[in-house]
Structure formats: structure tokens, C-alpha cells
Design an enzyme around this catalytic site. Structure first.
Site, PDB file in Angstrom:
ATOM      1  N   GLY A 108       0.854  -1.182   0.000  1.00  0.00           N
ATOM      2  CA  GLY A 108       0.000   0.000   0.000  1.00  0.00           C
ATOM      3  C   GLY A 108       0.890   1.232   0.000  1.00  0.00           C
ATOM      4  CD  GLN A 151     -15.324   6.011  -1.401  1.00  0.00           C
ATOM      5  OE1 GLN A 151     -15.934   6.834  -0.734  1.00  0.00           O
ATOM      6  NE2 GLN A 151     -15.879   4.910  -1.857  1.00  0.00           N
ATOM      7  CD  GLU A 202     -12.364  14.021   3.358  1.00  0.00           C
ATOM      8  OE1 GLU A 202     -11.523  13.620   4.181  1.00  0.00           O
ATOM      9  OE2 GLU A 202     -12.733  13.360   2.388  1.00  0.00           O
ATOM     10  CG  ASP A 256      -2.134 -11.303   7.776  1.00  0.00           C
ATOM     11  OD1 ASP A 256      -3.204 -11.539   8.356  1.00  0.00           O
ATOM     12  OD2 ASP A 256      -1.891 -11.678   6.612  1.00  0.00           O
ATOM     13  CG  HIS A 302     -17.770   5.236   6.900  1.00  0.00           C
ATOM     14  ND1 HIS A 302     -19.014   5.579   6.426  1.00  0.00           N
ATOM     15  CD2 HIS A 302     -16.931   6.208   6.487  1.00  0.00           C
ATOM     16  CE1 HIS A 302     -18.911   6.706   5.743  1.00  0.00           C
ATOM     17  NE2 HIS A 302     -17.660   7.115   5.771  1.00  0.00           N
ATOM     18  NE  ARG A 321     -15.833   9.353   8.530  1.00  0.00           N
ATOM     19  CZ  ARG A 321     -14.751   9.076   7.838  1.00  0.00           C
ATOM     20  NH1 ARG A 321     -13.858   8.240   8.330  1.00  0.00           N
ATOM     21  NH2 ARG A 321     -14.547   9.599   6.657  1.00  0.00           N
ATOM     22  CG  HIS A 360     -13.750   3.521   7.372  1.00  0.00           C
ATOM     23  ND1 HIS A 360     -13.635   3.060   6.071  1.00  0.00           N
ATOM     24  CD2 HIS A 360     -13.368   4.826   7.337  1.00  0.00           C
ATOM     25  CE1 HIS A 360     -13.205   4.047   5.292  1.00  0.00           C
ATOM     26  NE2 HIS A 360     -13.014   5.117   6.031  1.00  0.00           N
ATOM     27  NE  ARG A 381      -9.198   7.583   9.421  1.00  0.00           N
ATOM     28  CZ  ARG A 381      -9.634   7.447   8.162  1.00  0.00           C
ATOM     29  NH1 ARG A 381      -8.781   7.557   7.164  1.00  0.00           N
ATOM     30  NH2 ARG A 381     -10.892   7.165   7.898  1.00  0.00           N
TER      31      ARG A 381
HETATM   32  C1  LIG Z   1     -13.025   2.332   1.421  1.00  0.00           C
HETATM   33  C2  LIG Z   1     -11.910   3.106   2.090  1.00  0.00           C
HETATM   34  C3  LIG Z   1     -11.831   4.478   1.928  1.00  0.00           C
HETATM   35  C4  LIG Z   1     -10.791   5.196   2.532  1.00  0.00           C
HETATM   36  N1  LIG Z   1     -10.676   6.537   2.295  1.00  0.00           N
HETATM   37  C5  LIG Z   1      -9.597   7.208   2.769  1.00  0.00           C
HETATM   38  C6  LIG Z   1      -9.345   8.562   2.428  1.00  0.00           C
HETATM   39  O1  LIG Z   1     -10.096   9.167   1.669  1.00  0.00           O
HETATM   40  N2  LIG Z   1      -8.234   9.169   2.953  1.00  0.00           N
HETATM   41  C7  LIG Z   1      -7.367   8.532   3.788  1.00  0.00           C
HETATM   42  O2  LIG Z   1      -6.386   9.131   4.238  1.00  0.00           O
HETATM   43  N3  LIG Z   1      -7.574   7.234   4.129  1.00  0.00           N
HETATM   44  C8  LIG Z   1      -8.649   6.570   3.627  1.00  0.00           C
HETATM   45  N4  LIG Z   1      -8.822   5.252   3.957  1.00  0.00           N
HETATM   46  C9  LIG Z   1      -7.832   4.589   4.810  1.00  0.00           C
HETATM   47  C10 LIG Z   1      -6.549   4.362   4.008  1.00  0.00           C
HETATM   48  O3  LIG Z   1      -6.904   3.912   2.724  1.00  0.00           O
HETATM   49  C11 LIG Z   1      -5.663   3.327   4.684  1.00  0.00           C
HETATM   50  O4  LIG Z   1      -5.510   3.598   6.036  1.00  0.00           O
HETATM   51  C12 LIG Z   1      -4.273   3.331   4.015  1.00  0.00           C
HETATM   52  O5  LIG Z   1      -4.391   3.195   2.633  1.00  0.00           O
HETATM   53  C13 LIG Z   1      -3.428   2.216   4.597  1.00  0.00           C
HETATM   54  O6  LIG Z   1      -2.248   2.129   3.826  1.00  0.00           O
HETATM   55  P1  LIG Z   1      -1.167   1.021   4.214  1.00  0.00           P
HETATM   56  O7  LIG Z   1      -0.063   1.165   3.238  1.00  0.00           O
HETATM   57  O8  LIG Z   1      -0.867   1.112   5.642  1.00  0.00           O
HETATM   58  O9  LIG Z   1      -1.932  -0.363   4.036  1.00  0.00           O
HETATM   59  P2  LIG Z   1      -2.724  -0.985   2.795  1.00  0.00           P
HETATM   60  O10 LIG Z   1      -2.915  -0.024   1.692  1.00  0.00           O
HETATM   61  O11 LIG Z   1      -3.926  -1.642   3.362  1.00  0.00           O
HETATM   62  O12 LIG Z   1      -1.722  -2.084   2.263  1.00  0.00           O
HETATM   63  C14 LIG Z   1      -1.403  -3.211   3.043  1.00  0.00           C
HETATM   64  C15 LIG Z   1      -0.557  -4.133   2.198  1.00  0.00           C
HETATM   65  O13 LIG Z   1      -0.054  -5.195   2.990  1.00  0.00           O
HETATM   66  C16 LIG Z   1      -0.295  -6.435   2.314  1.00  0.00           C
HETATM   67  N5  LIG Z   1      -0.351  -7.480   3.331  1.00  0.00           N
HETATM   68  C17 LIG Z   1      -1.238  -7.629   4.345  1.00  0.00           C
HETATM   69  N6  LIG Z   1      -0.933  -8.712   5.076  1.00  0.00           N
HETATM   70  C18 LIG Z   1       0.171  -9.268   4.519  1.00  0.00           C
HETATM   71  C19 LIG Z   1       0.955 -10.417   4.798  1.00  0.00           C
HETATM   72  N7  LIG Z   1       0.682 -11.255   5.815  1.00  0.00           N
HETATM   73  N8  LIG Z   1       2.014 -10.683   3.994  1.00  0.00           N
HETATM   74  C20 LIG Z   1       2.319  -9.880   2.936  1.00  0.00           C
HETATM   75  N9  LIG Z   1       1.605  -8.781   2.631  1.00  0.00           N
HETATM   76  C21 LIG Z   1       0.547  -8.485   3.407  1.00  0.00           C
HETATM   77  C22 LIG Z   1      -1.574  -6.189   1.558  1.00  0.00           C
HETATM   78  O14 LIG Z   1      -1.772  -7.129   0.530  1.00  0.00           O
HETATM   79  C23 LIG Z   1      -1.324  -4.777   1.050  1.00  0.00           C
HETATM   80  O15 LIG Z   1      -0.498  -4.793  -0.079  1.00  0.00           O
HETATM   81  C24 LIG Z   1      -9.856   4.524   3.349  1.00  0.00           C
HETATM   82  C25 LIG Z   1      -9.946   3.138   3.524  1.00  0.00           C
HETATM   83  C26 LIG Z   1     -10.955   2.427   2.889  1.00  0.00           C
HETATM   84  C27 LIG Z   1     -11.011   0.942   3.074  1.00  0.00           C
END
Ligand SMILES: Cc1cc2nc3c(=O)[nH]c(=O)nc-3n(C[C@H](O)[C@H](O)[C@H](O)COP(=O)(O)OP(=O)(O)OC[C@H]3O[C@@H](n4cnc5c(N)ncnc54)[C@H](O)[C@@H]3O)c2cc1C
Length: 589
Positions: free
Chosen positions: A40, A74, A141, A256, A277, A326, A387, A422
Site C-alpha cells: 500500500g 476515496q 472534510e 497479519d 463508518h 462519524r 472502517h 482519526r
Molecule cells: C473504502 C476506504 C476508503 C478510505 N478513504 C480514505 C481517504 O479518503 N483518505 C485517507 O487518508 N484514508 C482513507 N482510507 C484509509 C486508508 O486507505 C488506509 O488507512 C491506508 O491506505 C493504509 O495504507 P497502508 O499502506 O498502511 O496499508 P494498505 O494499503 O492496506 O496495504 C497493506 C498491504 O499489505 C499487504 N499485506 C497484508 N498482510 C500481509 C501479509 N501477511 N504478507 C504480505 N503482505 C501483506 C496487503 O496485501 C497490502 O499490499 C480509506 C480506507 C478504505 C477501506
């Protein structure tokens, strides 16, 4: 600040917890300087930055590169980019949302470095929406007092950020300094024993992270269970949404990283602070897993909430009616559902008109259409769903976890920037700011010869594996216990049910599966749900995302973090760390 980050105080022992997942022994070994887990915004940022500074980076991700929550985001990414805005104001809004539990220094880093990190995304090729004169279009927002949320494709910000980061990774993917493993599920963090230096009080020795075990569904030499050893591990595994029966999070969000960090002995914190949410498409009682989010921006444009009898109910609950915070809206919906005996309420956006809805919310309209709803014609059934998770692996401002050699960034981490709740659009920002900090800290340490490669040792203690069908029972227990509205009795029932699950499962040989993705994920969900239920029961107050019906007030005595870890005897231990720092945004002006 110690070498490894926060080191909490005396611990109260709880139930026994496994120290590793049951799996076949590793059949192959890969080597790297740093292993980044997850792709991510946090994992991709860490990997891209680290590869410029260290010799070998291994990026592993559970399914494909654009998996995880990032591509689903989004609304946008918040940063003080408007000349009228300032980091001090962003800090004040973040602290207000956090319910007194933010780590002010971490928020300071977030808001000061945020604008630069968003510009980095622009430089990388992220196409944010622009104004007529070509400036970044910024919107507002809930909880923000300024227009400071940059967005892309209207309501498709995360997809665009993910696209740009993956394009940057693809451009260097074949460099020898970086290896990318997709369909690679990390099982556990490997640890080694550091003998320490008797002459140096800062080098006490003890367990250190030195790699991961992982299961790869791939080709050639990287297939099946293996080990990746490295000098440091960066967890960027995202959220825990699948712990609950319904969530906006994708299927990869099974906690995980939190579970693996716990089993390795690292501290986790703020697990009780879960954001629900209020308006998630209700797809029927049997629906499980990810469900489409209907952004509060739809209510911002004038959509109303109606109960199943067609009555509007938010005006009597809060002066901002449908635009109340929220958690207020989520609780009001749950209460209304109970009062009407229904499992959903309705969102009414019919008066906004088809053209406007399609133009303003293309992603949401398409998601609703996929389930047979046209918001210009239909009342849309909605209910609250999990959420966002504010808690996670406890890290310091450099991203260091309490276990030396282990780092965490993004939603899996607890940097303290969100406190008890948050602020909207701060999570993408947290991911990029702290992943960048980790890259800076780690590259400096590795260049200085810190964190030498060590030989992993098998942790003594029991392993665990829950059968895949137990997932539904975990989700039901978590939803009924540490769900939107929490009580001592409900949490006690949930804890008892979760405690019985492993035994019940082993009495049913017909459902006890062999190790595989579904079983490992279910075991992780169970561990996260167990700790979350425990800390939600301990916190006898209401604060931010944690609502106790039996303790509806916020209590000063609870201004601090509940920190948990697995102790040397394999028991879950929890302690309370009071927060003492007073809030003072003045230095930022
Ligand atoms: C519908 C929705 C709308 C949102 N809207 C917003 C917004 O508008 N603005 C905002 O700031 N935030 C928003 N959020 C929250 C935000 O998207 C997340 O908090 C953020 O993207 C998390 O990023 P990350 O890199 O930490 O994790 P993620 O993007 O969740 O990535 C996690 C990664 O780890 C991998 N992974 C997981 N477990 C393992 C494992 N055991 N081994 C190997 N790989 C693994 C997954 O496959 C993925 O690639 C939203 C979330 C959702 C669900």
C-alpha cells in the site's frame, strides 16, 4: 528515547498466546538488507525510498501489488498546502479529533512534513485534481477547519496514488537492488538473540527481528514456505477490518502485521480505537467482508438518513444532523436499528439528481449500480461497518517498534498521530510521512553498521492454527463485543467465545484444516480480536472510537495508552502508559 523505541513499564499477565503460526519448516531462504511487507502507500513508499539508499530491498505482498486499502481510499490526502492554511491549524484539528490521546510530537512530524510528501507524490506523477488555474484542488472534510484535502479522479484518490507508486516501482523492478515477491503471505517475524554489550547500558541484548517466514504461491525457487532474512523488517500490512463481520476494508486486511508483531514479542497499542463508518452499503445479514463505503461527502451534499419507517432521525440527535461526527452518526444508526428491529437504515440521495450524483461521485454510483441500486431513484440501505484502525504496532517517531530491527508504517502501526480517533484523510498522509521517516532512519543505521545480520532462532512456545470456518465465529464475536456500542457484559461474552474457539475447533477434526492462507489469516484474526476485546473491556470510559454504553463519559484517569505484548512465558500482558505531555501548537505558527 531508547535504541528500540518505546519500552513500556510493569505488565499485568493475561491468557496464553501462541508465539508462531503452525506451518511447514522453511524450504528456501532469501536474503536482503531490508524486508518490506505490504504494497500500500506505506510499503511502496518505504521500498522505493530504501532502494535508493541500501543495497538490497525485498518487497513482499500478500496478493498483487495494488492490494490493500490504499487503492480504495476515496476522499483524499490531507496537508496544509493552501497559503491560508498552516501546519499549526492542521495539528490543532488532528489533536481535537484524537480525543486527548494523540502523541503531539508525532502529529507535529505529520503536519510539518505532510505538504512536502504530497508534493513528492505530485513529482512522482500522481494526477491530483486541479483548479481552473492549475493549482491543487483542495476540499474540506469533517473535522478540518480549512480546505486541505487533495483528491484525484473525484472520489478515486487512493487508486491514483497507488497507480503512481506502482508505476515508479515497475520502472525499477528489474534492478538487482530490489526484488518484488507477489502472492507472498508473511507468516511470522523471525527473531534472533542479540548477546548485547555488557559495557554499554543502551545495548542490553535480547530478541531482535531478523527476517520473516512467508508462504509464496509462485514459481521456481521461491515457492511454498520459505524464510527471508534481513537486517531489518518493515511491516506495512494495513488494517484489521476483516476481524469484523462487515468492513470497508479489502480482503487482505486481516491484521497479519499486528498478530505477527505480537507473536514476536513487540508491543501493540491503542487496539481498542476502531473507527466505524456510519454509511456502508448493507448487503444483507449473510454478507461478510468488504462492503462498499458511501462517503460522508454524499451526506455533505445533502443526502439524508431515514429509518426503515421513512422517518428522519439525525436532527434530534445532533445539531449537525446527518453531518455530525462519524461516531455520533454510527451510534445513532445502531440505536435506530435496534428501536425499529431492523438491520439497516436508508440513505436518501434521490433529490440530488442523477447527473449531479454521477459527476460528483462516479465511483460510489458505479459501486451501487453493481449491487442493483440507483441512488437517483432508490433509497439505499446502509449500516455502520468497521472502517479504520487507529491502533497497531507501537512505534516511535522514527517508526521503530519495541523489538529492535522491527519497523512499522501505515495503518498497521500506532504512531500516536490518530489518538482515539482519526481525522479524515490523515491516514494516507501518515503512511507516506512515516514510511519516509523509516527509510531515512534505517538507511542511516545500516550505513553505520548498526543492525548486523543475525541468525534466526526458533522461538520456544506453542504454535497455533485455527480452521478457516472459525473466521465467521471470530467476526460475530468481535462485532457483538468490541463493535460500535460496547458494554462489560458484551465484551465478557465475546472474550469467552474467543477463548473457547481454538478448543472447539480442535474437537471438530472435520473442520480442522491443513495450514493454508485461510487458516493463517483466521488465526491472525482470532489473536487480534482477542487482544482488542481485552483492551476494550479494560478501558472503562468513552473516548474517540471507543464507546462504552456502561461508561459513557471520558475520564481523565484514562488519558493514556493500553499497551499489550506477549511476554517471555507466552502470556498476553497489558499495561497502561499515561500521557503527560500538554498540547502546545504555538511553536508551529
Ligand atoms: C473504502 C476506504 C476508503 C478510505 N478513504 C480514505 C481517504 O479518503 N483518505 C485517507 O487518508 N484514508 C482513507 N482510507 C484509509 C486508508 O486507505 C488506509 O488507512 C491506508 O491506505 C493504509 O495504507 P497502508 O499502506 O498502511 O496499508 P494498505 O494499503 O492496506 O496495504 C497493506 C498491504 O499489505 C499487504 N499485506 C497484508 N498482510 C500481509 C501479509 N501477511 N504478507 C504480505 N503482505 C501483506 C496487503 O496485501 C497490502 O499490499 C480509506 C480506507 C478504505 C477501506
Amino acid at each position: 528515547m531508547t535504541e528500540a523505541g518505546p519500552q513500556p513499564g510493569p505488565w499485568a499477565a493475561g491468557p496464553a498466546v501462541p508465539v508462531r503460526l503452525a506451518s511447514a519448516p522453511p524450504g528456501w531462504t532469501a536474503h536482503a538488507d531490508v524486508i518490506v511487507v505490504g504494497s500500500g502507500i506505506a510499503g511502496l513508499t518505504a521500498a522505493l525510498r530504501l532502494r535508493q539508499k541500501v543495497d538490497r530491498v525485498l518487497l513482499v505482498t500478500k496478493t498483487v501489488l495494488d492490494s490493500g486499502s490504499t487503492r480504495w481510499a476515496q476522499g483524499g490526502i490531507a496537508a496544509a498546502l493552501d497559503p491560508e492554511d498552516s501546519p499549526a491549524e492542521h495539528l490543532a484539528d488532528t489533536l481535537a479529533a484524537g480525543g486527548g490521546l494523540c502523541d503531539e510530537d508525532a502529529v507535529h512530524a505529520l503536519v510539518v512534513e505532510g505538504p512536502r510528501r504530497v508534493r513528492d507524490l505530485v513529482d512522482l506523477g500522481t494526477n491530483f485534481d486541479r483548479t481552473a488555474v492549475g493549482e491543487l484542488a483542495l476540499t474540506r472534510e469533517g473535522g478540518h477547519h480549512r480546505d486541505r484535502v487533495a483528491h484525484a479522479g473525484g472520489d478515486a484518490t487512493g487508486a491514483e496514488i497507488s497507480r503512481a507508486l506502482i508505476a515508479a516501482l515497475e520502472a525499477v523492478r528489474h534492478d538487482p537492488g530490489i526484488e518484488v515477491l507477489e502472492h507472498a503471505l508473511v507468516l511470522d517475524v523471525l527473531t534472533a538473540d542479540d548477546p548485547g554489550d555488557p559495557g554499554d547500558p543502551d545495548a542490553a541484548g535480547g530478541p531482535v527481528a531478523c527476517g520473516v517466514t512467508l508462504h509464496v504461491i509462485g514459481e521456481g525457487s521461491r515457492d511454498g514456505v520459505g524464510a527471508a532474512v534481513g537486517r531489518a523488517v518493515v511491516l506495512a500490512t494495513g488494517g484489521i477490518g476483516q476481524v469484523f463481520a462487515s468492513t470497508t476494508n479489502p480482503r487482505e486486511a486481516t491484521g497479519d502485521g499486528v498478530a505477527a508483531a505480537l507473536r514476536a514479542g513487540a508491543a501493540v497499542a491503542d487496539l481498542e480505537f476502531v473507527q466505524f463508518h456510519p454509511t456502508v452499503l448493507w448487503l444483507g445479514q449473510a454478507a461478510r467482508g468488504q462492503q462498499p463505503l458511501i462517503s460522508e461527502a454524499v451526506r455533505g451534499e445533502g443526502a439524508l438518513l431515514l429509518d426503515v419507517e421513512g422517518a428522519r432521525f439525525m436532527p434530534e440527535v445532533h445539531e449537525l444532523a446527518e453531518l455530525a461526527p462519524r461516531d455520533v452518526v454510527a451510534k445513532a444508526i445502531v440505536r435506530r436499528m435496534a428501536a425499529t428491529g431492523a438491520d439497516h437504515v436508508f440513505l436518501d440521495a434521490r433529490h440530488l439528481g442523477r447527473d449531479f450524483l454521477r459527476r460528483r461521485f462516479p465511483t460510489i454510483v458505479a459501486a451501487l449500480a453493481a449491487h442493483g441500486y440507483d441512488p437517483a431513484e432508490d433509497l439505499v440501505p446502509v449500516a455502520p461497518a468497521q472502517h479504520y484502525h487507529s491502533g497497531g504496532v507501537l512505534v516511535d517517531r522514527r517508526g521503530r517498534a519495541s523489538l529492535p530491527g522491527l519497523y512499522a508504517a501505515g495503518e498497521v502501526s500506532c504512531t500516536g498521530v490518530h489518538g482515539a480517533n482519526r481525522l479524515a484523510s490523515n491516514s494516507l498522509l501518515e503512511g507516506i510521512v512515516f514510511a519516509s521517516r523509516i527509510a531515512a532512519d534505517l538507511s542511516g543505521r545500516l550505513a553505520a553498521g548498526d543492525l548486523p545480520q543475525r541468525e534466526p532462532v526458533l522461538r520456544t512456545g506453542r504454535d497455533a492454527l485455527l480452521p478457516a470456518p472459525a473466521r465467521s465465529a471470530v467476526q460475530q464475536a468481535a462485532t457483538a463485543g468490541p463493535g460500535v456500542i460496547r458494554t462489560a457484559a458484551g465484551l465478557e461474552r465475546a472474550a469467552a467465545r474467543l477463548a473457547r474457539l481454538p478448543d472447539d475447533a480442535h474437537r471438530r477434526p472435520d473442520v480442522a484444516g491443513a495450514p493454508g492462507t485461510a487458516e493463517w489469516e483466521t488465526t491472525n484474526l482470532h489473536l487480534v480480536a482477542t487482544v482488542l476485546t481485552r483492551v476494550a473491556a479494560l478501558r472503562e470510559e468513552t473516548r474517540g472510537g471507543h464507546y462504552r454504553e456502561d461508561f459513557p463519559d471520558t475520564a481523565d484517569a484514562w488519558r493514556g495508552r493500553l499497551v499489550s505484548r506477549v511476554d517471555a512465558d507466552g502470556r498476553l500482558a497489558t499495561t497502561f502508559l499515561p500521557l503527560t505531555r500538554e498540547v502546545d501548537p504555538a511553536p508551529l505558527v
